[in-house]
Every structure is written in C-alpha cells, then in structure tokens.
Scaffold this motif. Sequence first.
Motif, PDB file in Angstrom:
ATOM      1  N   SER A 189      46.142  -3.634 -31.099  1.00 58.19           N
ATOM      2  CA  SER A 189      45.735  -4.689 -32.013  1.00 58.19           C
ATOM      3  C   SER A 189      45.063  -4.098 -33.248  1.00 58.19           C
ATOM      4  O   SER A 189      44.533  -2.981 -33.193  1.00 58.19           O
ATOM      5  CB  SER A 189      44.780  -5.585 -31.217  1.00 58.19           C
ATOM      6  N   VAL A 190      45.099  -4.853 -34.345  1.00 61.23           N
ATOM      7  CA  VAL A 190      44.349  -4.451 -35.538  1.00 61.23           C
ATOM      8  C   VAL A 190      43.273  -5.502 -35.809  1.00 61.23           C
ATOM      9  O   VAL A 190      43.474  -6.684 -35.540  1.00 61.23           O
ATOM     10  CB  VAL A 190      45.262  -4.299 -36.783  1.00 61.23           C
ATOM     11  N   SER A 191      42.131  -5.049 -36.334  1.00 62.24           N
ATOM     12  CA  SER A 191      41.024  -5.966 -36.645  1.00 62.24           C
ATOM     13  C   SER A 191      40.630  -5.827 -38.109  1.00 62.24           C
ATOM     14  O   SER A 191      39.776  -5.012 -38.463  1.00 62.24           O
ATOM     15  CB  SER A 191      39.813  -5.645 -35.762  1.00 62.24           C
ATOM     16  N   PRO A 192      41.259  -6.630 -38.965  1.00 61.29           N
ATOM     17  CA  PRO A 192      40.941  -6.509 -40.393  1.00 61.29           C
ATOM     18  C   PRO A 192      39.608  -7.153 -40.750  1.00 61.29           C
ATOM     19  O   PRO A 192      39.139  -8.080 -40.100  1.00 61.29           O
ATOM     20  CB  PRO A 192      42.081  -7.276 -41.076  1.00 61.29           C
ATOM     21  N   GLY A 193      39.030  -6.640 -41.870  1.00 65.96           N
ATOM     22  CA  GLY A 193      37.937  -7.340 -42.546  1.00 65.96           C
ATOM     23  C   GLY A 193      38.539  -8.296 -43.556  1.00 65.96           C
ATOM     24  O   GLY A 193      39.637  -8.827 -43.326  1.00 65.96           O
ATOM     25  N   LEU A 194      37.859  -8.485 -44.693  1.00 70.96           N
ATOM     26  CA  LEU A 194      38.357  -9.472 -45.664  1.00 70.96           C
ATOM     27  C   LEU A 194      39.544  -8.906 -46.456  1.00 70.96           C
ATOM     28  O   LEU A 194      39.419  -7.909 -47.164  1.00 70.96           O
ATOM     29  CB  LEU A 194      37.223  -9.868 -46.627  1.00 70.96           C
ATOM     30  N   ILE A 195      40.675  -9.566 -46.296  1.00 70.34           N
ATOM     31  CA  ILE A 195      41.925  -9.111 -46.928  1.00 70.34           C
ATOM     32  C   ILE A 195      42.383 -10.211 -47.898  1.00 70.34           C
ATOM     33  O   ILE A 195      42.324 -11.403 -47.549  1.00 70.34           O
ATOM     34  CB  ILE A 195      43.023  -8.877 -45.857  1.00 70.34           C
ATOM     35  N   ALA A 249      51.904   6.961 -29.574  1.00 65.92           N
ATOM     36  CA  ALA A 249      52.265   6.764 -28.160  1.00 65.92           C
ATOM     37  C   ALA A 249      51.079   6.724 -27.206  1.00 65.92           C
ATOM     38  O   ALA A 249      51.096   6.022 -26.202  1.00 65.92           O
ATOM     39  CB  ALA A 249      53.231   7.864 -27.720  1.00 65.92           C
ATOM     40  N   TYR A 250      50.014   7.461 -27.536  1.00 62.18           N
ATOM     41  CA  TYR A 250      48.908   7.593 -26.573  1.00 62.18           C
ATOM     42  C   TYR A 250      47.768   6.600 -26.866  1.00 62.18           C
ATOM     43  O   TYR A 250      46.706   6.680 -26.267  1.00 62.18           O
ATOM     44  CB  TYR A 250      48.409   9.041 -26.575  1.00 62.18           C
ATOM     45  N   ILE A 251      47.999   5.698 -27.814  1.00 67.52           N
ATOM     46  CA  ILE A 251      47.004   4.651 -28.087  1.00 67.52           C
ATOM     47  C   ILE A 251      47.420   3.412 -27.293  1.00 67.52           C
ATOM     48  O   ILE A 251      48.497   2.850 -27.517  1.00 67.52           O
ATOM     49  CB  ILE A 251      46.919   4.321 -29.599  1.00 67.52           C
ATOM     50  N   ILE A 252      46.560   2.999 -26.369  1.00 71.85           N
ATOM     51  CA  ILE A 252      46.905   1.909 -25.448  1.00 71.85           C
ATOM     52  C   ILE A 252      45.741   0.919 -25.389  1.00 71.85           C
ATOM     53  O   ILE A 252      44.619   1.308 -25.042  1.00 71.85           O
ATOM     54  CB  ILE A 252      47.129   2.446 -23.997  1.00 71.85           C
ATOM     55  N   GLY A 253      45.998  -0.328 -25.719  1.00 70.53           N
ATOM     56  CA  GLY A 253      44.994  -1.385 -25.518  1.00 70.53           C
ATOM     57  C   GLY A 253      43.810  -1.328 -26.466  1.00 70.53           C
ATOM     58  O   GLY A 253      42.754  -1.875 -26.167  1.00 70.53           O
ATOM     59  N   GLN A 254      44.002  -0.707 -27.632  1.00 71.94           N
ATOM     60  CA  GLN A 254      42.893  -0.591 -28.586  1.00 71.94           C
ATOM     61  C   GLN A 254      43.007  -1.622 -29.701  1.00 71.94           C
ATOM     62  O   GLN A 254      44.100  -2.043 -30.079  1.00 71.94           O
ATOM     63  CB  GLN A 254      42.889   0.816 -29.213  1.00 71.94           C
ATOM     64  N   SER A 255      41.856  -1.977 -30.231  1.00 73.97           N
ATOM     65  CA  SER A 255      41.830  -2.816 -31.419  1.00 73.97           C
ATOM     66  C   SER A 255      41.242  -1.975 -32.542  1.00 73.97           C
ATOM     67  O   SER A 255      40.083  -1.570 -32.474  1.00 73.97           O
ATOM     68  CB  SER A 255      40.970  -4.048 -31.163  1.00 73.97           C
ATOM     69  N   ILE A 256      42.035  -1.655 -33.535  1.00 76.68           N
ATOM     70  CA  ILE A 256      41.593  -0.719 -34.575  1.00 76.68           C
ATOM     71  C   ILE A 256      41.059  -1.493 -35.786  1.00 76.68           C
ATOM     72  O   ILE A 256      41.753  -2.349 -36.356  1.00 76.68           O
ATOM     73  CB  ILE A 256      42.734   0.238 -34.957  1.00 76.68           C
ATOM     74  N   VAL A 257      39.816  -1.185 -36.117  1.00 81.76           N
ATOM     75  CA  VAL A 257      39.140  -1.881 -37.220  1.00 81.76           C
ATOM     76  C   VAL A 257      39.612  -1.317 -38.556  1.00 81.76           C
ATOM     77  O   VAL A 257      39.706  -0.103 -38.734  1.00 81.76           O
ATOM     78  CB  VAL A 257      37.607  -1.717 -37.080  1.00 81.76           C
ATOM     79  N   ILE A 258      39.900  -2.209 -39.509  1.00 84.89           N
ATOM     80  CA  ILE A 258      40.335  -1.801 -40.862  1.00 84.89           C
ATOM     81  C   ILE A 258      39.662  -2.764 -41.836  1.00 84.89           C
ATOM     82  O   ILE A 258      40.173  -3.851 -42.094  1.00 84.89           O
ATOM     83  CB  ILE A 258      41.883  -1.755 -40.945  1.00 84.89           C
ATOM     84  N   ASP A 259      38.470  -2.377 -42.311  1.00 84.40           N
ATOM     85  CA  ASP A 259      37.605  -3.362 -42.972  1.00 84.40           C
ATOM     86  C   ASP A 259      36.799  -2.824 -44.153  1.00 84.40           C
ATOM     87  O   ASP A 259      35.791  -3.442 -44.532  1.00 84.40           O
ATOM     88  CB  ASP A 259      36.647  -3.971 -41.935  1.00 84.40           C
TER      89      ASP A 259
END
Length: 278
Positions: A189-195, A249-259
Amino acid sequence: MGRFSDKVAIITGSSSGIGRSTAVLLAQEGAKVTVTGRSSEKIQETVNEIHKNGGSSDNINIVLGDLNESECQDELIKSTLSRFGKIDILINNAGAAFADPSGKIGSEAAIGIFDDMMKLNLRSVVELVKKCRPHLIASKGEIVNVSSIAAGPQPYIYYTYYGICKAGLDQLTRSLALELIPFDVRVNSVSPGLISTNFLGAVGMGDDVVKKTEEYYSTHRDCIPAGRTGKPEEIASLIAFLADRKSSAYIIGQSIVIDGGTTLVLGMPSHDLSKALA
Ligand code: NDP
C-alpha cells in the motif's frame, strides 16, 4: 519492452488524480489497463492522456460505474478477462472524504457520512479483492492499495471517519499480504500526504479554497517540510514500483509513506521556544 509488458492492470478511480497518473504510467510502460470511474468525461480525459503518452486503444478497457455497486465490480473483472484474458495487477485507488453538509466535523459528523466513507474506502476494496482473488492467484499477481497518512498514528480531527477507513485499509493490506503470499500474490500500500488532485474538490471545497489550502500548507514547513504539495505522478511512480515484482519482490504487506515529510513533524518542535517564551 516496458516494465509492465504483458501485464494486465485494473486501476480503480482512474478518471482523475492519482489513479489517472497510475493508469498513464502503467500503460506507457507496456501494461494493458482497465480504467474506471463514474464520469465518462473524466475517463475520456484519462484515455486521451494514455494516447498522448504512446498508448494504444487496443490496450485500454473502459468501465463506467459506481464502485460501491456489485454490478460495477463484476463488470470490471468480467470485461478485463474478456478483453485481456487475465488480471495481474489490482490497484485499489478509488476513494474520497465526504463533508457533513451541516458543517459538523470529527465524530460529530452524521453517521450516514461514516457509512458512505466506509462503503467506498474500505468495503468496496474488500469486495473487489474477494472477486479478483482467484484471478490474482492464477497470475501470481500484485495488489497495491492507496491509503493515506490520515490513517495515523497522528489523528486528523477534521477527517476522523476518513482516517478510520484508511486505518482499516492498512490493516486489510497487512492481513491480505499474509493470506496471499503463500500463493505468491503480493499486497502492499501507499500512504500519501497532501497531493494536488481533485480530492479536496470532491470533499466540497471550491477551487479558490483548494488553492488557498494548498498554499497555506505549502508555506508552513511544520505542515509540509518539503514546502509543496505532492504531484499525482509521484504517487503513481511509487505504486508502479510496488506493482513491479522485479523492483520490490521482498516488500510484503507494507504501507509506504509519501508525504513530503509531513508525518515527521510535530507541532511542538516546530515552534521556537526561545522566541515564544522571551
Ligand atoms: P480524486 O478525487 O482526484 O480521484 C478520486 C477517484 O476516485 C476518481 O477517479 C473518482 O472517479 C473515483 N471515485 C470516487 N468515488 C467513486 C465511486 N463511488 N465509484 C467509482 N469511482 C469513484 O482524488 P485522488 O486522486 O487524490 O484520490 C485517489 C486516492 O488517494 C483516494 O483513495 C484518496 O483517499 C487517496 N489519497 C489522496 C490524497 C490527496 O491529498 N489527494 C492524500 C492521501 C490519500 P469519478 O469521480 O469519475 O467517480
């Protein structure tokens, strides 16, 4: 040959903003894409953008409809399979925050607003994943959800219900990731800030209020340290990274913050006590 040659992707909410940029990028890099939203005019703009970036109509499938409706979800899958034969990538991007017309905010907003937000931001994702699951297992595919920094851990009291939905979505990402990785299906998943998208407009703000809001936050580095709002293409680029097995490939179940650093700052350290207490 692009990164997504021979891949088939469904991108929800691709008639605007982050979903549109993602559809354009994936198509540009070789994917066959199913684009979807309720507005035929806005979907046409997405198709035009894909064409401008070298994509061909043969690789675009359009589904118009309300993602809350079972028929729309079914049509997304049925038409993608009949046009392209498989589903490799599911991007659960459609989402929105709704304002209570009475002006009440936080947990005082009407319960119907809570229901509407849960339905779109969480329930529709649960349903679509259920329906796509056998196809993603067959293709050893990827799911990328679009969450938000509103999920926490910091609370946003204007958007309490929206934050609850996205926090639920983050837990769904983790649970699905663990359920599906034995089948070689990845979920992230991705977790954006204000876009800068139509997001604030869809909340009900007029163009001038959106502009002032974005300017205000951009000029307060204790809100956005990067000093600007994010661009939808920046989120699309992260989504593509997570949808590309070779890159992640080795990233599993993460929510990556981009903010732009928003979640790094707390109000207290951003105030200069030496001046405040002088
Ligand atoms: P936009 O408003 O620009 O795009 C939202 C997309 O969702 C549109 O394509 C819209 O299509 C679609 N959509 C909304 N409701 C429905 C529905 N009932 N049925 C089908 N499609 C629907 O906003 P963003 O691009 O910013 O939002 C994309 C995602 O990013 C959302 O999940 C949002 O929560 C998240 N996000 C956005 C942030 C921001 O600051 N912009 C910050 C953090 C997260 P249509 O109108 O044609 O139905």
